[in-house]
Design a protein around this motif. Structure first.
Motif, short mmCIF file in Angstrom:
data_model
loop_
_atom_site.label_atom_id
_atom_site.label_comp_id
_atom_site.label_asym_id
_atom_site.label_seq_id
_atom_site.Cartn_x
_atom_site.Cartn_y
_atom_site.Cartn_z
N GLY A 49 82.82 -55.70 -14.10
CA GLY A 49 83.57 -54.76 -13.28
C GLY A 49 82.76 -54.23 -12.12
O GLY A 49 81.60 -54.61 -11.92
N ARG A 73 89.92 -49.41 -15.46
CA ARG A 73 90.35 -50.35 -16.51
C ARG A 73 89.24 -50.53 -17.54
O ARG A 73 88.08 -50.15 -17.34
CB ARG A 73 90.69 -51.69 -15.90
N VAL A 75 87.26 -53.46 -19.33
CA VAL A 75 86.95 -54.89 -19.18
C VAL A 75 86.54 -55.43 -20.54
O VAL A 75 85.64 -54.87 -21.19
CB VAL A 75 85.83 -55.11 -18.15
N ARG A 87 91.53 -57.56 -19.44
CA ARG A 87 91.45 -56.23 -18.84
C ARG A 87 92.62 -55.40 -19.33
O ARG A 87 93.72 -55.91 -19.49
CB ARG A 87 91.46 -56.31 -17.31
#
Length: 311
Positions: A49, A73, A75, A87
């Motif tokens: 990320g 989010r 990951v 994700r």
């Protein structure tokens, strides 16, 4: 040689026969550093990320769950393939990530919405969300039995407590200003919370939700790690680049160990013999011999390491 190292790493992860690995999210370089705790060397860097912060690793050591703070989010990283394979959208500015002892649930603290998102690892999907009273939650830590989640809200002076069966907040415990790291006694009877602006550790009885002790630590106390035997609690002190060693029975600091600059979150090996401390401003992880209470080495990792998880 690179091919050989890759083959060894893949075989070790797949067979779960290697010594524990330390995983270090580096928020400044967008990577997850992998350290072999036998050799204390970085053996891999994995893209994770844009700004990875909190991390948890599955019980079988095959997957890492990493919060991407600017990507909003979670990951999901396949540790054998060394790449992201999924994700989960979380909300604006996720930070600390915790995993239940049975490996089913991942809890992520979401700063901007003041909530904790629970992800079911069986489906890799959001299952439910709990709103908390505190502002800007940073950590969401499961009790050893998975019944409770303690949440530290850094823009406040309290810890929010979630009952996972009720899927609701059931208590709030006042502590010092700017609570950060959270750790539990192995039997779950006590929680230890570092309050950064107070430079103290608050001890909470998890049955009554009452403060039963407080200990002065170093300047800007931050991360917490509890030894597997429950007798020692380690506290990272971001303002003076040290780790305090606290006697859990006496509630006194028994030793202070110099480490790298801006020590942050930490983790112990399963046998409790070594403590790994993410030192953000140094771009390194300090390794401590817990029996002798001395630093063994500093391991260069990515830029601005945020924490450590060991599996």
């Amino acid at each position: 040689m690179r091919t050989l190292l890759a083959a060894v790493w893949l075989g070790a992860v797949a067979g779960a026969v290697a010594a524990p690995f330390a995983y270090v999210p580096n928020e400044g370089s967008g990577t997850l550093s992998v350290i072999d705790t036998r050799t204390d060397r970085v053996i891999a860097e994995i893209a994770a990320g844009s700004k990875p912060r909190g991390a948890a690793v599955s019980r079988d050591g095959t997957r890492a769950y990493v919060s991407d703070q600017t990507g909003n989010r979670l990951v999901i990283v396949d540790l054998a393939k060394r790449q992201a394979v999924g994700r989960v959208e979380l909300g604006e500015s996720p930070e600390g990530v915790g995993m239940s002892a049975d490996g089913r649930w991942v809890a992520a603290a979401i700063e901007e919405s003041n909530e904790v998102v629970f992800v079911d690892t069986r489906t890799d999907a959001r299952a439910f969300t709990v709103k908390v009273r505190g502002k800007n939650p940073e950590h969401a830590a499961f009790s050893p039995d998975g019944r409770l989640v303690f949440v530290s809200a850094e823009d406040g002076d309290a810890v929010d407590i979630i009952d996972t069966d009720k899927r609701a907040q059931v208590a709030q415990v006042p502590v010092g200003a700017r609570p950060r790291g959270i750790g539990f006694a192995p039997d779950g009877s006590r929680a230890y919370v570092a309050a950064e602006n107070a430079s103290e550790v608050f001890v909470i009885d998890t049955a009554t939700f009452q403060i039963v002790g407080r200990v002065k630590a170093g300047l800007r106390a931050n991360g917490i790690a509890v030894h597997p035997d429950g007798r020692r609690v380690y506290v990272s002190n971001g303002g003076d680049a040290t780790v305090s060693v606290m006697d859990a029975a006496r509630l006194t600091v028994e030793a202070t160990i110099p480490v790298g600059q801006r020590p942050w979150n930490m983790a112990l090996t399963p046998d409790g013999r070594k403590l790994y401390v993410a030192c953000g401003r140094s771009g390194s992880v300090s390794v401590i011999d817990t029996e002798r209470a001395v630093k063994l080495t500093d391991i260069a990792v990515g830029k601005l390491p945020w924490g450590v998880v060991i599996r």
